[in-house]
Design a protein around this motif. Structure first.
Motif, PDB file in Angstrom:
ATOM      1  N   ALA A   1       0.754  -1.223   0.053  1.00 30.48           N
ATOM      2  CA  ALA A   1      -0.002   0.023   0.092  1.00 30.48           C
ATOM      3  C   ALA A   1       0.990   1.380   0.033  1.00 30.48           C
ATOM      4  O   ALA A   1       0.662   2.227  -0.728  1.00 30.48           O
ATOM      5  CB  ALA A   1      -0.998   0.039   1.148  1.00 30.48           C
TER       6      ALA A   1
ATOM      7  N   GLY B   1       1.669   2.090  -3.289  1.00 28.22           N
ATOM      8  CA  GLY B   1       0.612   2.673  -3.973  1.00 28.22           C
ATOM      9  C   GLY B   1       0.140   1.310  -5.169  1.00 28.22           C
ATOM     10  O   GLY B   1      -0.839   1.638  -5.696  1.00 28.22           O
ATOM     11  N   ASP B   2       0.499   0.145  -4.535  1.00 29.92           N
ATOM     12  CA  ASP B   2       0.037  -0.909  -5.100  1.00 29.92           C
ATOM     13  C   ASP B   2      -1.061  -1.651  -4.367  1.00 29.92           C
ATOM     14  O   ASP B   2      -1.011  -2.433  -3.798  1.00 29.92           O
ATOM     15  CB  ASP B   2       0.953  -2.094  -5.430  1.00 29.92           C
ATOM     16  CG  ASP B   2       0.858  -3.278  -6.193  1.00 29.92           C
ATOM     17  OD1 ASP B   2      -0.308  -3.408  -6.589  1.00 29.92           O
ATOM     18  OD2 ASP B   2       1.627  -3.957  -6.362  1.00 29.92           O
ATOM     19  N   TYR B   3      -2.204  -0.954  -4.493  1.00 29.53           N
ATOM     20  CA  TYR B   3      -3.314  -1.015  -3.765  1.00 29.53           C
ATOM     21  C   TYR B   3      -4.062  -2.389  -4.090  1.00 29.53           C
ATOM     22  O   TYR B   3      -4.494  -3.311  -3.183  1.00 29.53           O
ATOM     23  CB  TYR B   3      -4.497   0.142  -3.735  1.00 29.53           C
ATOM     24  CG  TYR B   3      -3.850   1.310  -3.455  1.00 29.53           C
ATOM     25  CD1 TYR B   3      -3.250   1.697  -2.163  1.00 29.53           C
ATOM     26  CD2 TYR B   3      -3.692   2.455  -4.295  1.00 29.53           C
ATOM     27  CE1 TYR B   3      -2.762   2.757  -1.693  1.00 29.53           C
ATOM     28  CE2 TYR B   3      -3.278   3.707  -3.810  1.00 29.53           C
ATOM     29  CZ  TYR B   3      -2.570   3.654  -2.624  1.00 29.53           C
ATOM     30  OH  TYR B   3      -2.050   4.969  -2.317  1.00 29.53           O
ATOM     31  N   LEU B   4      -4.061  -2.695  -5.290  1.00 29.37           N
ATOM     32  CA  LEU B   4      -4.759  -4.149  -5.692  1.00 29.37           C
ATOM     33  C   LEU B   4      -4.021  -5.102  -5.101  1.00 29.37           C
ATOM     34  O   LEU B   4      -4.508  -6.195  -4.414  1.00 29.37           O
ATOM     35  CB  LEU B   4      -4.745  -4.157  -7.367  1.00 29.37           C
ATOM     36  CG  LEU B   4      -5.510  -5.367  -7.785  1.00 29.37           C
ATOM     37  CD1 LEU B   4      -6.893  -5.427  -7.517  1.00 29.37           C
ATOM     38  CD2 LEU B   4      -5.099  -5.535  -9.476  1.00 29.37           C
TER      39      LEU B   4
ATOM     40  N   GLU C   1      -4.528  -5.209  -1.307  1.00 27.21           N
ATOM     41  CA  GLU C   1      -5.897  -5.741  -0.786  1.00 27.21           C
ATOM     42  C   GLU C   1      -6.036  -7.243  -0.998  1.00 27.21           C
ATOM     43  O   GLU C   1      -6.441  -8.103  -0.204  1.00 27.21           O
ATOM     44  CB  GLU C   1      -7.218  -5.216  -1.604  1.00 27.21           C
ATOM     45  CG  GLU C   1      -8.485  -5.728  -1.101  1.00 27.21           C
ATOM     46  CD  GLU C   1      -9.905  -4.799  -1.673  1.00 27.21           C
ATOM     47  OE1 GLU C   1     -10.781  -5.179  -1.136  1.00 27.21           O
ATOM     48  OE2 GLU C   1      -9.392  -4.555  -2.841  1.00 27.21           O
TER      49      GLU C   1
ATOM     50  N   LEU D   1      -6.680   1.313   3.873  1.00 26.42           N
ATOM     51  CA  LEU D   1      -6.734   1.282   2.513  1.00 26.42           C
ATOM     52  C   LEU D   1      -7.961   2.012   1.908  1.00 26.42           C
ATOM     53  O   LEU D   1      -7.854   2.631   0.876  1.00 26.42           O
ATOM     54  CB  LEU D   1      -6.972  -0.273   2.028  1.00 26.42           C
ATOM     55  CG  LEU D   1      -5.719  -1.125   2.023  1.00 26.42           C
ATOM     56  CD1 LEU D   1      -6.292  -2.621   1.688  1.00 26.42           C
ATOM     57  CD2 LEU D   1      -4.610  -0.770   1.007  1.00 26.42           C
TER      58      LEU D   1
ATOM     59  N   GLN E   1      -6.537   5.555   1.891  1.00 30.29           N
ATOM     60  CA  GLN E   1      -5.502   5.724   0.895  1.00 30.29           C
ATOM     61  C   GLN E   1      -6.042   5.808  -0.457  1.00 30.29           C
ATOM     62  O   GLN E   1      -5.704   6.560  -1.524  1.00 30.29           O
ATOM     63  CB  GLN E   1      -4.668   4.774   0.837  1.00 30.29           C
ATOM     64  CG  GLN E   1      -3.600   4.830   1.903  1.00 30.29           C
ATOM     65  CD  GLN E   1      -2.838   3.797   2.323  1.00 30.29           C
ATOM     66  OE1 GLN E   1      -3.366   2.523   2.190  1.00 30.29           O
ATOM     67  NE2 GLN E   1      -1.528   3.779   2.356  1.00 30.29           N
ATOM     68  N   THR E   2      -7.203   5.109  -0.772  1.00 27.27           N
ATOM     69  CA  THR E   2      -7.775   4.907  -1.943  1.00 27.27           C
ATOM     70  C   THR E   2      -9.048   5.657  -2.333  1.00 27.27           C
ATOM     71  O   THR E   2      -9.708   5.900  -3.516  1.00 27.27           O
ATOM     72  CB  THR E   2      -8.028   3.522  -2.293  1.00 27.27           C
ATOM     73  OG1 THR E   2      -9.074   3.014  -1.603  1.00 27.27           O
ATOM     74  CG2 THR E   2      -7.106   2.514  -2.240  1.00 27.27           C
TER      75      THR E   2
ATOM     76  N   ASN F   1     -11.751   4.480  -1.451  1.00 29.08           N
ATOM     77  CA  ASN F   1     -12.676   3.496  -1.982  1.00 29.08           C
ATOM     78  C   ASN F   1     -13.810   3.219  -0.598  1.00 29.08           C
ATOM     79  O   ASN F   1     -13.473   2.723   0.243  1.00 29.08           O
ATOM     80  CB  ASN F   1     -12.220   2.231  -2.208  1.00 29.08           C
ATOM     81  CG  ASN F   1     -13.031   0.967  -2.580  1.00 29.08           C
ATOM     82  OD1 ASN F   1     -14.179   1.016  -2.406  1.00 29.08           O
ATOM     83  ND2 ASN F   1     -12.573   0.376  -3.742  1.00 29.08           N
TER      84      ASN F   1
END
Length: 322
Positions: free
Chosen positions: A241, A244-247, A250, A291, A294-295, A297
């Protein structure tokens, strides 16, 4: 030829120790300091270490109370003076030209880390058919390429994950140490070692013999049976995270949650273990909240709220959602 510090943590490996040290002192690459860290071993290993130090002036011995493999490696790092670091586990052996080949690959590529391929053997150092690491070839990877390869692997991901079998630039461990008291300490530290590398040279040469026997880490059963696995997945979630590699973050978090949901796997017979399990579950909710921030979402906020109510509630939500 720069000096290379070879660090060997030692605990209850009397049947294998001579073979391990012998394989290191006979390396074709000779400019080494060999640091033997006796981790309070209750057998004859301490005396064996001292005997080896009398035979080879390159050997330095540390005797300390038993604190575990992580602490032993850290003690070795604290006194290491080499330009490069190479870890060897004390029940393993290396081919005579392993360190030479690793250094040559580093010289050729200016890699921050060089990975030497491994072969798994039985307790008599006879190669096993599986897992088969012979498919790995010489290549140079970036951080992202290494992670792509790592997550695409089966149990052969240990090629990338284990701390031994690798030549590191000393600077990688300038402010970095292994987490004490953890199983799979290699996996806990991996994002931090890789995170300092611009280039990683990978070798197909199977120069590291990883011995499997009844007392080895690899013989301790399914990693999912230990809370350490969920904890390193949570640690990795934070690391990815932050990049920046949120995918991927998660996905790792969901793996940790799925592991913790199999509550029957864990030994929760003591108050300390039960408290640790509850703390890990709360950490999953906190990770989803982080998360979400940060996103942006909002669905992650819902997941965090459900996790705060407990894993059974969250599992029911997932089942209904499916």
């Amino acid at each position: 030829m720069p000096k290379i510090s070879v660090i060997i943590p030692i605990y209850k490996v009397e049947p294998y120790l001579d073979a391990c040290i012998d394989s290191v002192v006979k390396q074709t690459y000779t400019n080494m300091e060999i640091i033997l860290v006796d981790d309070g071993s209750p057998d004859n290993c301490p005396a064996m270490c001292d005997a080896w130090a009398k035979r080879d002036s390159r050997i330095r011995v540390i005797h300390e109370e038993n604190k575990g493999q992580s602490a032993a490696r850290n003690s070795g790092l604290d006194i290491a003076t080499g330009k490069f670091i190479f870890f060897v586990d004390s029940d393993d052996t290396i081919e005579p030209d392993t360190i030479q080949r690793a250094w040559e690959a580093q010289e050729k590529t200016d890699a921050d880390m060089v990975i030497v391929n491994e072969v798994c053997t039985d307790e008599n150092d006879v190669p096993l058919q599986a897992p088969d690491f012979s498919t790995f070839q010489d290549t140079v990877l970036t951080q992202e390429e290494l992670w792509q390869n790592f997550f695409a692997q089966d149990d052969r991901c240990s090629y990338y994950a284990i701390a031994c079998s690798k030549l590191y630039k000393r600077e990688i461990f300038q402010d970095l140490r292994f987490a004490s008291g953890k199983r799979y300490e290699d996996t806990f530290i991996l994002p931090y070692t890789v995170g300092q590398c611009k280039k990683i040279a990978c070798l197909g040469f199977q120069g590291y013999h990883h011995r499997q026997h009844s007392n080895s880490i690899m013989s301790q059963g399914d990693p999912r049976n230990y809370l350490d696995r969920s904890e390193y997945l949570l640690e990795w979630t934070t690391c990815f995270a932050a990049k920046g590699d949120y995918l991927r973050a998660e996905g790792l978090l969901n793996d940790a949650i799925a592991n913790l949901a199999e509550k029957e796997r864990f030994d929760l017979s003591t108050p300390a273990q039960r408290a640790r399990y509850r703390a890990d579950c709360k950490a999953c909710a906190a990770s989803y909240r982080a998360l979400a921030r940060q996103t942006g979402n909002r669905s992650m906020l819902l997941r965090a709220a459900l996790l705060r109510l407990g894993l059974p509630v969250y599992q029911a939500f997932l089942k209904h959602k499916a």
